[in-house]
Write an enzyme that holds these catalytic residues in place. Structure first.
Site, PDB file in Angstrom:
ATOM      1  N   GLY A   5       7.032 -47.826 -13.551  1.00  0.00           N
ATOM      2  CA  GLY A   5       6.723 -48.569 -12.333  1.00  0.00           C
ATOM      3  C   GLY A   5       5.247 -48.880 -12.206  1.00  0.00           C
ATOM      4  O   GLY A   5       4.407 -47.981 -12.276  1.00  0.00           O
ATOM      5  N   GLU A 165       7.683 -58.269  11.416  1.00  0.00           N
ATOM      6  CA  GLU A 165       6.728 -59.225  10.853  1.00  0.00           C
ATOM      7  C   GLU A 165       7.424 -60.537  10.479  1.00  0.00           C
ATOM      8  O   GLU A 165       6.896 -61.621  10.731  1.00  0.00           O
ATOM      9  CB  GLU A 165       6.014 -58.595   9.646  1.00  0.00           C
ATOM     10  CG  GLU A 165       5.068 -57.496  10.110  1.00  0.00           C
ATOM     11  CD  GLU A 165       4.354 -56.736   8.999  1.00  0.00           C
ATOM     12  OE1 GLU A 165       3.336 -56.103   9.300  1.00  0.00           O
ATOM     13  OE2 GLU A 165       4.807 -56.770   7.839  1.00  0.00           O
TER      14      GLU A 165
HETATM   15  C1  LIG Z   1       8.731 -56.202   2.687  1.00  0.00           C
HETATM   16  C2  LIG Z   1       7.967 -54.908   2.660  1.00  0.00           C
HETATM   17  C3  LIG Z   1       6.932 -54.705   3.559  1.00  0.00           C
HETATM   18  C4  LIG Z   1       6.221 -53.524   3.546  1.00  0.00           C
HETATM   19  N1  LIG Z   1       5.178 -53.352   4.431  1.00  0.00           N
HETATM   20  C5  LIG Z   1       4.415 -52.246   4.361  1.00  0.00           C
HETATM   21  C6  LIG Z   1       3.275 -52.100   5.188  1.00  0.00           C
HETATM   22  O1  LIG Z   1       2.967 -52.970   6.008  1.00  0.00           O
HETATM   23  N2  LIG Z   1       2.525 -50.968   5.044  1.00  0.00           N
HETATM   24  C7  LIG Z   1       2.841 -49.993   4.124  1.00  0.00           C
HETATM   25  O2  LIG Z   1       2.107 -49.023   4.003  1.00  0.00           O
HETATM   26  N3  LIG Z   1       3.923 -50.102   3.363  1.00  0.00           N
HETATM   27  C8  LIG Z   1       4.728 -51.200   3.445  1.00  0.00           C
HETATM   28  N4  LIG Z   1       5.820 -51.315   2.642  1.00  0.00           N
HETATM   29  C9  LIG Z   1       6.199 -50.183   1.796  1.00  0.00           C
HETATM   30  C10 LIG Z   1       5.365 -50.107   0.539  1.00  0.00           C
HETATM   31  O3  LIG Z   1       5.267 -51.359  -0.064  1.00  0.00           O
HETATM   32  C11 LIG Z   1       6.033 -49.084  -0.387  1.00  0.00           C
HETATM   33  O4  LIG Z   1       6.020 -47.827   0.248  1.00  0.00           O
HETATM   34  C12 LIG Z   1       5.305 -49.007  -1.713  1.00  0.00           C
HETATM   35  O5  LIG Z   1       5.382 -50.239  -2.384  1.00  0.00           O
HETATM   36  C13 LIG Z   1       5.921 -47.909  -2.574  1.00  0.00           C
HETATM   37  O6  LIG Z   1       5.252 -47.857  -3.786  1.00  0.00           O
HETATM   38  P1  LIG Z   1       6.004 -47.412  -5.111  1.00  0.00           P
HETATM   39  O7  LIG Z   1       4.968 -47.466  -6.189  1.00  0.00           O
HETATM   40  O8  LIG Z   1       6.755 -46.171  -4.871  1.00  0.00           O
HETATM   41  O9  LIG Z   1       7.110 -48.526  -5.336  1.00  0.00           O
HETATM   42  P2  LIG Z   1       6.934 -50.080  -5.568  1.00  0.00           P
HETATM   43  O10 LIG Z   1       5.647 -50.580  -5.026  1.00  0.00           O
HETATM   44  O11 LIG Z   1       8.198 -50.678  -5.059  1.00  0.00           O
HETATM   45  O12 LIG Z   1       6.845 -50.231  -7.133  1.00  0.00           O
HETATM   46  C14 LIG Z   1       7.902 -49.900  -7.973  1.00  0.00           C
HETATM   47  C15 LIG Z   1       7.690 -50.618  -9.283  1.00  0.00           C
HETATM   48  O13 LIG Z   1       8.655 -50.142 -10.192  1.00  0.00           O
HETATM   49  C16 LIG Z   1       9.245 -51.215 -10.877  1.00  0.00           C
HETATM   50  N5  LIG Z   1      10.597 -50.793 -11.239  1.00  0.00           N
HETATM   51  C17 LIG Z   1      11.608 -50.467 -10.425  1.00  0.00           C
HETATM   52  N6  LIG Z   1      12.681 -50.069 -11.108  1.00  0.00           N
HETATM   53  C18 LIG Z   1      12.337 -50.156 -12.410  1.00  0.00           C
HETATM   54  C19 LIG Z   1      13.026 -49.890 -13.620  1.00  0.00           C
HETATM   55  N7  LIG Z   1      14.266 -49.436 -13.624  1.00  0.00           N
HETATM   56  N8  LIG Z   1      12.387 -50.109 -14.787  1.00  0.00           N
HETATM   57  C20 LIG Z   1      11.104 -50.575 -14.808  1.00  0.00           C
HETATM   58  N9  LIG Z   1      10.408 -50.822 -13.682  1.00  0.00           N
HETATM   59  C21 LIG Z   1      11.004 -50.606 -12.511  1.00  0.00           C
HETATM   60  C22 LIG Z   1       9.211 -52.361  -9.891  1.00  0.00           C
HETATM   61  O14 LIG Z   1       9.247 -53.621 -10.540  1.00  0.00           O
HETATM   62  C23 LIG Z   1       7.895 -52.118  -9.167  1.00  0.00           C
HETATM   63  O15 LIG Z   1       6.819 -52.793  -9.770  1.00  0.00           O
HETATM   64  C24 LIG Z   1       6.568 -52.501   2.629  1.00  0.00           C
HETATM   65  C25 LIG Z   1       7.607 -52.692   1.726  1.00  0.00           C
HETATM   66  C26 LIG Z   1       8.307 -53.892   1.744  1.00  0.00           C
HETATM   67  C27 LIG Z   1       9.433 -54.111   0.761  1.00  0.00           C
END
Ligand SMILES: Cc1cc2nc3c(=O)[nH]c(=O)nc-3n(C[C@H](O)[C@H](O)[C@H](O)COP(=O)(O)OP(=O)(O)OC[C@H]3O[C@@H](n4cnc5c(N)ncnc54)[C@H](O)[C@@H]3O)c2cc1C
Length: 411
Positions: A5, A165
């Site tokens: 990720g 939003e």
């Molecule tokens: C529409 C929206 C609005 C949001 N607004 C806010 C906000 O205003 N403030 C805030 O703090 N948070 C917000 N969030 C939440 C925040 O974006 C998430 O908490 C954060 O992105 C989590 O980070 P992460 O690295 O765990 O996952 P992600 O950022 O989702 O990253 C996961 C990555 O893993 C990759 N991936 C997934 N599965 C696989 C796989 N099987 N194989 C290879 N790659 C894979 C994906 O492509 C992605 O790039 C929002 C989320 C969304 C969807």
């Protein structure tokens, strides 16, 4: 070292490993990192995809011992210390950080997904933009008044930050950006409903700020329904409690489900399928496997799971990297402690709420702080400059710069 990720957690982990003596492989199913908090701006034609996303290779270009692989991780085998990609490639690891995030949950009603799309990726955002803009175009050609009303009715399910939003931005498009551009319809008469099953929208904010959000939405003409579960979703029709509402556009902003690869790291999963991690973010029984970001269910600090927000993911990614560095030096790992910098959301032009614990802001001031922090956290100078210019232009002209209906969603 393998990181699954390139989201907030994965990138933060990769950067944390920059000065550690190890080879790192980061795998993502997309070639880009997306700044998800601004996805709704792409979905509502305020920003272009390139403004909020950057290639992972480019972001991490200065780490010579890091390689980026584009691929879908389908399975993790913790016993063999291997990750399976695209059904054919296998990557071995000494240490793993799993940070694949979450996806939408339709609470057991996956059949609702095609008729009520959610917002998680750039493709989702572009598909929603197309759907929203097409609704007005079709209404302009429609002669039947009832069908025109149907086309100009929008239902957003879920009153968390994303739903709020989206509703605020959509109301602005209808009431301001499109206002004087159509002949047969008055876009300002569009009906926008925001539906929340729980007792209140924005449940993680204090009541005074929730109230401020409600007022801002109502000023924009959004009908806010709280304590009203959606019991059925069909193409063009939702049942809100027992009231049927006919709507051309239904959007889903409720509920998340963990990435299915979390199951390989179980059996300790919560109801959403997130991995219940140890205090140091490792997986029970596998000291070499860490989970960071939305996929991790971390309850050790307050007894309640930490929310799925960007700051939690960033801090977890960095912490997992530090713990791996400690293990490599044969030192014990340290427990994760979250430092909460606050919580914020915007409700259209010049209105936002921000809760920093010691300071609560709403309205114009909240919005200025929201703008500043989002620009600060965007990746890359070009993106920051571009977003700043577009927001400044939108502020003065009430226009949305990317009102493009494209079939091939890459612009
Ligand atoms: C529409 C929206 C609005 C949001 N607004 C806010 C906000 O205003 N403030 C805030 O703090 N948070 C917000 N969030 C939440 C925040 O974006 C998430 O908490 C954060 O992105 C989590 O980070 P992460 O690295 O765990 O996952 P992600 O950022 O989702 O990253 C996961 C990555 O893993 C990759 N991936 C997934 N599965 C696989 C796989 N099987 N194989 C290879 N790659 C894979 C994906 O492509 C992605 O790039 C929002 C989320 C969304 C969807």
């Amino acid at each position: 070292m393998v990181i699954i990720g390139g989201g907030f957690a994965g990138l933060s982990a990769a950067r944390g490993l920059a000065r550690v003596d190890c080879d790192v492989t980061i795998i993502d199913r997309h070639n880009h990192h997306v700044f998800q908090p601004l996805l709704y701006q792409v979905a509502t034609a305020g920003l272009s995809p390139g403004d909020i996303a950057s290639p992972i290779r480019w972001i991490l270009r200065n780490q010579p011992r890091l390689r980026v692989l584009l691929g879908i991780v389908e399975r993790i085998d913790p016993a063999a210390r291997q990750v399976w990609m695209d059904g054919r490639d296998l990557v071995g690891y000494d240490y793993l950080i799993a940070a694949p995030g979450v996806t939408h949950s339709y609470f057991g009603h996956d059949e609702w997904s095609p008729v009520a799309p959610g917002l998680k990726t750039l493709d989702d955002a572009l598909a929603i933009r197309r759907r929203l803009l097409l609704a007005f175009e079709e209404a302009e050609r429609e002669r039947d008044a009832a069908r025109q009303r149907f086309l100009m009715t929008f239902v957003i399910i879920g009153g968390g930050p994303t739903g709020v939003e989206l509703a605020g931005a959509l109301a602005e498009i209808a009431r301001q950006a499109l206002r004087s551009e159509f002949d047969a319809i008055d876009p300002a008469s569009a009906r926008i409903l925001l539906i929340e099953a729980g007792p209140s929208i924005m449940p993680t904010f204090p009541e005074s700020l929730r109230d401020s959000a409600r007022r801002a939405l109502r000023r924009l003409g959004v009908e806010v329904r709280e304590g009203t579960p959606v019991t059925q979703v069909q193409d063009g029709r939702v049942l809100i409690d027992s009231e049927p509402v006919e709507a051309h556009t239904i959007l889903w902003a409720a509920g998340v489900a963990a990435s299915p690869i979390g199951r390989d790291l179980g059996p300790a999963l919560d109801r959403a399928g997130r991995v219940m991690v140890e205090p140091d973010l490792a997986v029970a029984g596998h000291q070499e496997v860490f989970v960071a970001g939305d996929l991790a269910c971390f309850t050790h600090q307050t007894g309640k799971p930490l929310p799925g927000v960007a700051q939690v993911a960033i801090q977890m990614g960095a912490h997992a990297a530090k713990n791996i560095a400690r293990l490599m030096k044969n030192e014990p790992t340290k427990p994760f402690r979250y430092r909460d910098p606050g919580n914020m959301a915007t409700i259209g032009r010049a209105a936002a709420i921000a809760d920093f614990g010691w300071l609560r802001l709403s309205g114009y001031l909240g919005w200025l702080v929201w703008l500043f922090i989002h620009i600060l956290f965007l990746i890359g100078f070009r993106n920051r400059l571009s977003v700043m210019l577009q927001w400044a232009a939108a502020y003065f002209t009430y226009q949305r710069s990317v009102r493009l209906i494209t079939r091939n969603p890459d612009s």
